[in-house]
Design a protein around this motif. Structure first.
Motif, short mmCIF file in Angstrom:
data_model
loop_
_atom_site.label_atom_id
_atom_site.label_comp_id
_atom_site.label_asym_id
_atom_site.label_seq_id
_atom_site.Cartn_x
_atom_site.Cartn_y
_atom_site.Cartn_z
N ASP A 1 0.97 -1.23 0.16
CA ASP A 1 0.44 -0.07 -0.30
C ASP A 1 1.21 1.44 -0.14
OD1 ASP A 1 -2.51 1.31 0.39
OD2 ASP A 1 -1.37 2.72 1.89
N THR A 2 0.91 2.06 -0.57
CA THR A 2 1.20 3.20 -1.23
C THR A 2 1.52 3.99 0.45
OG1 THR A 2 0.62 3.33 -3.06
CG2 THR A 2 0.93 5.35 -2.13
N GLN A 3 0.25 4.45 1.13
CA GLN A 3 0.44 5.04 2.31
C GLN A 3 1.81 4.22 3.87
OE1 GLN A 3 -3.22 5.62 4.25
NE2 GLN A 3 -2.02 6.82 5.83
N THR A 4 1.33 2.91 3.61
CA THR A 4 2.21 2.07 4.71
C THR A 4 3.49 2.01 3.87
OG1 THR A 4 1.30 0.48 3.97
CG2 THR A 4 0.01 1.39 5.94
N LYS A 5 3.87 2.02 3.31
CA LYS A 5 5.19 1.59 2.51
C LYS A 5 5.57 3.04 2.68
CE LYS A 5 7.97 0.63 -1.81
NZ LYS A 5 8.07 0.26 -3.88
N HIS A 6 4.96 4.26 2.19
CA HIS A 6 6.07 5.85 3.08
C HIS A 6 6.46 5.68 4.13
CE1 HIS A 6 6.11 10.25 3.30
NE2 HIS A 6 6.58 10.10 2.89
N TYR A 7 5.34 5.49 4.81
CA TYR A 7 5.96 5.36 6.43
C TYR A 7 6.70 4.32 6.95
CZ TYR A 7 4.84 5.38 11.53
OH TYR A 7 5.34 5.89 12.75
N VAL A 8 6.17 3.54 6.36
CA VAL A 8 7.60 2.48 6.39
C VAL A 8 9.09 3.25 5.81
CG1 VAL A 8 9.28 0.24 5.60
CG2 VAL A 8 6.57 0.11 6.57
N LEU A 9 8.95 3.28 5.17
CA LEU A 9 10.80 3.94 3.99
C LEU A 9 11.07 5.16 5.62
CD1 LEU A 9 10.50 3.91 0.51
CD2 LEU A 9 11.34 1.95 2.39
N SER A 10 9.87 6.12 5.67
CA SER A 10 10.42 7.79 6.31
C SER A 10 10.49 7.27 7.98
CB SER A 10 9.73 8.32 6.65
OG SER A 10 8.05 7.28 7.44
N GLN A 11 10.79 5.95 8.12
CA GLN A 11 11.06 5.55 9.22
C GLN A 11 12.43 4.88 9.06
OE1 GLN A 11 9.62 6.33 11.67
NE2 GLN A 11 7.68 7.02 10.26
N LEU A 12 13.23 4.69 8.31
CA LEU A 12 14.59 4.09 7.72
C LEU A 12 15.71 5.08 9.39
CD1 LEU A 12 14.52 2.32 4.63
CD2 LEU A 12 13.51 1.64 6.95
N ASN A 13 15.86 6.30 8.97
CA ASN A 13 16.42 7.12 9.49
C ASN A 13 16.05 7.42 10.90
OD1 ASN A 13 17.89 9.33 10.63
ND2 ASN A 13 17.82 10.55 8.77
N GLN A 14 16.89 6.41 11.65
CA GLN A 14 16.44 6.80 13.66
C GLN A 14 16.15 8.23 13.72
OE1 GLN A 14 17.53 3.66 16.03
NE2 GLN A 14 16.71 4.27 17.96
N HIS A 15 17.01 9.20 13.50
CA HIS A 15 17.35 10.33 13.94
C HIS A 15 16.86 11.12 13.38
CE1 HIS A 15 20.92 9.82 16.14
NE2 HIS A 15 21.07 9.16 15.08
N GLY A 16 15.38 10.83 12.06
CA GLY A 16 14.26 11.67 11.79
C GLY A 16 13.18 10.74 12.29
N SER A 17 13.21 9.72 12.84
CA SER A 17 11.37 8.61 13.14
C SER A 17 10.29 9.66 13.30
CB SER A 17 11.86 7.78 13.62
OG SER A 17 11.28 6.57 13.24
N THR A 18 9.54 9.05 13.69
CA THR A 18 8.06 9.88 13.75
C THR A 18 7.76 8.63 14.90
OG1 THR A 18 6.96 9.42 12.50
CG2 THR A 18 7.87 11.28 12.81
N PHE A 19 8.90 7.60 14.64
CA PHE A 19 7.48 5.99 15.61
C PHE A 19 7.24 6.28 16.99
CE2 PHE A 19 8.94 1.67 16.88
CZ PHE A 19 7.88 1.33 16.48
N PHE A 20 8.39 6.69 17.57
CA PHE A 20 8.04 6.78 18.79
C PHE A 20 6.44 7.87 19.93
CE2 PHE A 20 11.97 5.15 21.39
CZ PHE A 20 11.83 3.82 20.81
N LYS A 21 6.87 8.91 18.96
CA LYS A 21 5.85 9.56 19.28
C LYS A 21 4.50 9.31 18.76
CE LYS A 21 4.37 14.15 17.81
NZ LYS A 21 2.38 14.02 16.24
N ASP A 22 4.19 8.55 17.42
CA ASP A 22 3.16 8.04 16.81
C ASP A 22 2.94 6.60 17.49
OD1 ASP A 22 3.91 9.87 14.75
OD2 ASP A 22 4.48 8.55 13.32
N PHE A 23 3.76 6.00 18.09
CA PHE A 23 3.96 4.45 18.77
C PHE A 23 2.81 5.02 19.88
CE2 PHE A 23 3.54 0.99 21.30
CZ PHE A 23 3.19 -0.05 20.47
N GLY A 24 3.29 6.03 20.57
CA GLY A 24 1.96 6.20 21.69
C GLY A 24 0.79 6.80 21.23
N GLU A 25 0.88 7.94 20.57
CA GLU A 25 -0.55 8.41 20.24
C GLU A 25 -1.55 7.17 19.21
OE1 GLU A 25 0.16 11.14 16.81
OE2 GLU A 25 0.93 12.38 18.43
N SER A 26 -1.11 6.05 18.99
CA SER A 26 -1.43 4.99 18.34
C SER A 26 -1.77 4.32 19.78
CB SER A 26 -1.23 4.28 17.26
OG SER A 26 -1.51 4.57 16.33
#
Length: 322
Positions: A272-297
């Motif tokens: 899926d375009t949206q989920t693939k984009h998210y996966v690729l956007s988290q590869l740079n740990q310093h630019g990752s939003t994963f921790f913030k996003d995980f808490g919100e979800s």
């Protein structure tokens, strides 16, 4: 008939979301049990310090609880009088960490008896378990009450599976008010934990029923997994995020991007375009939003179909109805 059953399930879940999510709030117990978070965290810390691998099943336990009847602690109930509970469903038989919830609840009953629900204890323990292994933390809205019903067949039917494709995952999450971003973010919980070979062995040996391998999985990774997992292996377990399965980090998305996600449901994130984009956007740990996003979800998931007010009960023991 299957369509009618799904529509009935969808309507029921939307009813739960619309009618039961009022009443949970951060600081709910500030007057009735002000030390609740400290007690749960200290208990969770004790167990995680001894067995860090308990973090993953505690997180998964909360996830499985919320996806069946909402976050009402029903996954904690034991079977009674011959009636099988959610805990006995195949997806839940590998859950561990019930002793953590029981210990925290026991401590709370001494501090403030009959006040804090088991479902709230589970939500807090899941948060604390993640933060204790270098993961994010978040404020947990509290005030859930415990359900009185736990049915094996509902867990078997309503939980997402490691075999699901993207369409099925989107439908399952969407029925509970979770969007595509929540889907890809919560899938990131696979950065910790282990899995039995049977959850993905069809990708190695019999993907389409013709003795073939899944073309969506990296060939070298398949060869590596075949060394550990033989056909019909029902006991061997492997790391879901090799090399860092005890630490909550962004490595899961790196694995998925390299077509090394363990499950078909992981590989589905690249379709899926949206989920693939998210996966690729988290590869740079310093630019990752994963921790913030995980808490919100997690906060959003933790409010699915909650019981509040006079609904349900406050169990004295998490494995048994009052």
């Amino acid at each position: 008939m299957a369509t009618l059953k799904f529509l009935s399930f969808l309507i029921f879940q939307l009813f739960l979301i619309a009618n039961n999510c009022e009443g949970v709030e951060v600081g709910f117990y500030k007057k009735t049990c002000p030390n609740v978070e400290a007690i749960v965290k200290e208990t969770t810390k004790h167990f995680i310090s001894i067995a860090p691998t308990l973090a993953a099943p505690l997180l998964r336990m909360h996830f499985h609880d919320c996806f069946v009847r909402g976050c009402d602690g029903s996954v904690l109930l034991n079977s009674t009088k011959g009636n099988k509970a959610e805990k006995d469903a195949i997806p839940n038989q590998s859950l561990r960490g019930f002793q953590v919830i029981d210990a925290a609840k026991s401590a709370l009953e001494k501090e403030c008896p009959g006040i804090v629900s088991c479902s709230d204890v589970l939500a807090l323990a899941a948060r604390d378990a993640v933060s204790l292994i270098n993961g994010p933390t978040w404020s947990v809205p509290l005030g859930r009450r415990d359900g009185r019903v736990s049915i094996l067949s509902e867990a078997s039917k309503n939980l997402p599976t490691p075999f699901d494709n993207f369409t099925t995952l989107k439908t399952t999450f969407g029925a509970l008010g979770l969007n595509v971003k929540d889907l890809v973010v919560l899938s990131g919980g696979h950065t910790i934990g282990m899995s039995h070979c049977f959850s993905f062995s069809s990708r190695l040996y019999n993907f389409t029923g013709k003795g073939d391998m899944d073309p969506n999985m990296d060939q070298n990774y398949i060869n590596h997994l075949k060394i550990k997992c033989k056909p019909a292996d029902g006991t061997t377990i492997v790391e879901m995020d090799p090399g860092s399965f005890k630490s909550f980090d962004t490595d899961y998305y790196t694995m998925v991007s390299k077509r090394r996600g363990l499950f078909a449901s992981d590989a589905a994130l690249l379709t899926d375009t949206q989920t693939k984009h998210y996966v690729l956007s988290q590869l740079n740990q310093h630019g990752s939003t994963f921790f913030k996003d995980f808490g919100e979800s997690m906060v959003k998931m933790g409010q699915i179909g909650v019981l509040t007010g006079n609904a349900g009960e406050i169990r004295k023991h998490c494995a048994f109805r009052n």
